[in-house]
Structure formats: C-alpha cells, structure tokens
Design a protein around this motif. Structure first.
Motif, mmCIF file in Angstrom:
data_model
loop_
_atom_site.group_PDB
_atom_site.id
_atom_site.type_symbol
_atom_site.label_atom_id
_atom_site.label_comp_id
_atom_site.label_asym_id
_atom_site.label_seq_id
_atom_site.Cartn_x
_atom_site.Cartn_y
_atom_site.Cartn_z
ATOM 1 N N HIS A 152 38.893 32.492 9.150
ATOM 2 C CA HIS A 152 38.290 33.361 8.151
ATOM 3 C C HIS A 152 36.763 33.335 8.152
ATOM 4 O O HIS A 152 36.133 34.075 7.386
ATOM 5 C CB HIS A 152 38.795 32.978 6.755
ATOM 6 N N ALA A 153 36.150 32.525 8.984
ATOM 7 C CA ALA A 153 34.685 32.489 9.037
ATOM 8 C C ALA A 153 34.155 33.800 9.599
ATOM 9 O O ALA A 153 34.828 34.477 10.395
ATOM 10 C CB ALA A 153 34.219 31.329 9.909
ATOM 11 N N VAL A 154 32.960 34.171 9.206
ATOM 12 C CA VAL A 154 32.308 35.349 9.781
ATOM 13 C C VAL A 154 31.429 34.898 10.943
ATOM 14 O O VAL A 154 31.051 33.737 11.052
ATOM 15 C CB VAL A 154 31.468 36.104 8.733
ATOM 16 N N HIS A 155 31.126 35.834 11.815
ATOM 17 C CA HIS A 155 30.284 35.563 12.988
ATOM 18 C C HIS A 155 30.905 34.540 13.939
ATOM 19 O O HIS A 155 30.194 33.729 14.542
ATOM 20 C CB HIS A 155 28.878 35.101 12.565
ATOM 21 N N LYS A 156 32.224 34.558 14.055
ATOM 22 C CA LYS A 156 32.874 33.676 15.031
ATOM 23 C C LYS A 156 32.358 34.030 16.418
ATOM 24 O O LYS A 156 32.183 35.202 16.750
ATOM 25 C CB LYS A 156 34.393 33.828 14.958
ATOM 26 N N ARG A 157 32.153 33.001 17.259
ATOM 27 C CA ARG A 157 31.548 33.292 18.553
ATOM 28 C C ARG A 157 31.751 32.157 19.547
ATOM 29 O O ARG A 157 32.027 31.017 19.164
ATOM 30 C CB ARG A 157 30.055 33.560 18.395
ATOM 31 N N MET A 158 31.550 32.500 20.838
ATOM 32 C CA MET A 158 31.540 31.531 21.921
ATOM 33 C C MET A 158 30.151 31.541 22.543
ATOM 34 O O MET A 158 29.558 32.599 22.759
ATOM 35 C CB MET A 158 32.594 31.866 22.978
ATOM 36 N N ARG A 159 29.651 30.340 22.851
ATOM 37 C CA ARG A 159 28.320 30.203 23.437
ATOM 38 C C ARG A 159 28.393 29.215 24.595
ATOM 39 O O ARG A 159 29.078 28.199 24.515
ATOM 40 C CB ARG A 159 27.304 29.715 22.389
ATOM 41 N N ALA A 160 27.698 29.532 25.682
ATOM 42 C CA ALA A 160 27.714 28.671 26.863
ATOM 43 C C ALA A 160 26.320 28.605 27.469
ATOM 44 O O ALA A 160 25.490 29.493 27.258
ATOM 45 C CB ALA A 160 28.715 29.193 27.891
ATOM 46 N N SER A 161 26.091 27.551 28.237
ATOM 47 C CA SER A 161 24.795 27.365 28.872
ATOM 48 C C SER A 161 25.000 26.869 30.293
ATOM 49 O O SER A 161 26.088 26.424 30.655
ATOM 50 C CB SER A 161 23.953 26.349 28.090
ATOM 51 N N GLY A 162 23.946 26.934 31.112
ATOM 52 C CA GLY A 162 24.042 26.380 32.442
ATOM 53 C C GLY A 162 22.967 26.875 33.379
ATOM 54 O O GLY A 162 22.240 27.824 33.080
ATOM 55 N N ASN A 163 22.866 26.194 34.521
ATOM 56 C CA ASN A 163 21.928 26.556 35.571
ATOM 57 C C ASN A 163 22.668 27.264 36.704
ATOM 58 O O ASN A 163 23.878 27.098 36.859
ATOM 59 C CB ASN A 163 21.262 25.297 36.159
ATOM 60 N N PRO A 164 21.954 28.032 37.536
ATOM 61 C CA PRO A 164 22.589 28.579 38.739
ATOM 62 C C PRO A 164 23.101 27.445 39.622
ATOM 63 O O PRO A 164 22.539 26.357 39.652
ATOM 64 C CB PRO A 164 21.436 29.324 39.424
ATOM 65 N N GLY A 165 24.168 27.726 40.345
ATOM 66 C CA GLY A 165 24.777 26.702 41.181
ATOM 67 C C GLY A 165 26.047 26.191 40.546
ATOM 68 O O GLY A 165 26.458 26.622 39.473
ATOM 69 N N GLY A 166 26.709 25.269 41.198
ATOM 70 C CA GLY A 166 27.950 24.729 40.676
ATOM 71 C C GLY A 166 29.151 25.520 41.161
ATOM 72 O O GLY A 166 29.040 26.614 41.706
ATOM 73 N N GLN A 167 30.330 24.958 40.936
ATOM 74 C CA GLN A 167 31.560 25.561 41.440
ATOM 75 C C GLN A 167 31.846 26.923 40.829
ATOM 76 O O GLN A 167 32.476 27.783 41.449
ATOM 77 C CB GLN A 167 32.740 24.627 41.162
ATOM 78 N N CYS A 168 31.387 27.121 39.597
ATOM 79 C CA CYS A 168 31.725 28.332 38.844
ATOM 80 C C CYS A 168 30.623 29.393 38.922
ATOM 81 O O CYS A 168 30.687 30.402 38.211
ATOM 82 C CB CYS A 168 31.965 27.929 37.396
ATOM 83 N N HIS A 169 29.643 29.179 39.775
ATOM 84 C CA HIS A 169 28.470 30.054 39.858
ATOM 85 C C HIS A 169 28.858 31.525 40.021
ATOM 86 O O HIS A 169 28.403 32.388 39.259
ATOM 87 C CB HIS A 169 27.601 29.605 41.040
#
Length: 241
Positions: A152-169
């Motif tokens: 029921h919260a407002v402004h529900k969200r997902m946030r992520a951070s990272g640098n270029p590179g890595g397996q998921c680049h």
C-alpha cells in the motif's frame, strides 16, 4: 531528515547536485532506475539516500538492499551507519536490518543467483535495491524480484547501481537502453508490464565530495593498466568493454 534537493548541514544526507540529485528526483514517477557509470560516482550513497527519502511513510515503507554476497555488504553497512542513526534508525546486527522510529524497515540481504530468490517468496517490499548490479551473472534475480514489489505504500520502486563491465554488462546495457542512449535520461515503458525505467549516468567528476577529499583518486584510476577498463571506470563508457 533527508534532503533530496540541496546540500545543507541541517540534513543527515543530501544528494550532490547533478546526476545524483536527478536520480533521487525520479522517486515520484519512475518504477525502475539504473544509476551508474564511473567508479566513485556516488552510487551506493544514492541507494542509501533514495530509500531514506520515504521514511515518513512509516510501516508501509519496507525495503531490501541486495549485494551478491554478505562480505560485499560490509561497505554498505559502514555507510548506513554514518547516515541512518541521525534519521532515527537502529541497526539490528544479528538480523542485518535497519529499523526506524517511523516504523520503516530496510533489510540488507544477499542473493547470489536465481535459486536464492526462493528465500523471498511471500515477501512484500515497497523499495528494492541492487548495488553493483553488473556483478550478477544475469538479470534473472533482479527481474524475478519485481514480483515482490507490492503493498500500500506510494512511490514503490526498484533502484540499482553499478559500473560498466561484469557478467551482466550486456543485459543491463540492453534492458536500460544504454547502447542507444549512452547519455541516459530516456524514459522507457515496458510493453509487457507497463513499468517505466531509465538510465542515469554518473562520472567520478560528479562526485565533488570525493574529488575534494581525495584529489589523487582520478590519477589512480588512470593507472589500473587496462585502457578499456580506464574508459569504463573513469568515464563510465559502456562501449569500452
């Protein structure tokens, strides 16, 4: 309190003017945000501050912040310890949980791969964060956690951070449209979920606090020895790797 507009000594933490402040300003309208680029761009601080900006929602505001392993959480714990106590936060060491006077809650957790997602079946969160997202093998754990964003919260969200590179680049580059828009700030609406997402780039030069306190940091980045890695970590260049 947390200020998401301008730096002030009256606040426990404030985003720095530029990309970090822009990223925090998306809280009211953006479902998913990837904030990243150069090393030293203030990425972890952004995640910590972004969660705290909705502490006023009280018990409705329940978050979880992931790193791939528990040892990687040490830096996050140290940084939260310098900010959250001033916001009425108490860290429960054995549970790796921040509990706030307002009733808000932030769990610091590990998820290594898609199999670990099963630990969170039945959970509900209003804020979900992934620090250093490119280090994961793929985006499956991130995408699966979307199903836990509810309540029921407002402004529900997902946030992520990272640098270029890595397996998921490559996956991150495609999912957040970085290849077509390396300068970011392009709003993407998912055709399947109707969720909105965006990439906001950051460079080490955007982190004025770091540059002022450690002016030799940029030179050390230049000395890592790999030209492509220098471009990625110094300039946040997603095409360098």
């Amino acid at each position: 309190m947390v200020n998401t507009v301008a730096t002030s000594p009256d606040y426990a933490w404030s985003p720095q003017i530029g990309p970090q402040a822009d990223a925090c300003a998306t809280a009211g309208f953006l479902d998913e945000l990837f904030y990243g680029g150069a090393a030293g761009g203030g990425k972890t601080d952004f995640l910590i501050g972004d969660f705290a900006s909705d502490l006023h929602q009280g018990a409705l505001w329940v978050g979880i912040l992931f790193r791939q392993s528990f040892p990687e959480l040490e830096e996050v714990i140290e940084r939260t310890n310098s900010i959250y106590p001033a916001l009425g936060g108490e860290y429960l060491v054995g549970q790796k949980v921040w509990r706030f006077e307002s009733g808000a809650l932030l769990r610091l957790r590990q998820v290594e791969n898609i199999a670990d997602f099963n630990k969170y079946l039945g959970h509900s969160y209003s804020w979900i964060g992934f620090d250093e997202l490119p280090t994961w093998e793929n985006l499956r754990p991130y995408k699966r956690m979307k199903s836990r964003l509810r309540g029921h919260a407002v402004h529900k969200r997902m946030r992520a951070s990272g640098n270029p590179g890595g397996q998921c680049h490559a996956e991150i580059k495609e999912y957040f449209g970085i290849g077509e828009n390396p300068r970011g700030y392009r709003l993407i609406t998912d055709e399947t979920t109707a969720m909105t997402r965006m990439f906001i780039p950051s460079k080490v030069t955007d982190n004025k606090i770091l540059i002022e306190s450690d002016p030799d940091y940029v030179d050390r980045l230049k000395g890592v020895g790999d030209p492509e890695l220098v471009k990625a970590w110094l300039d946040g260049d997603w095409d360098a790797i």
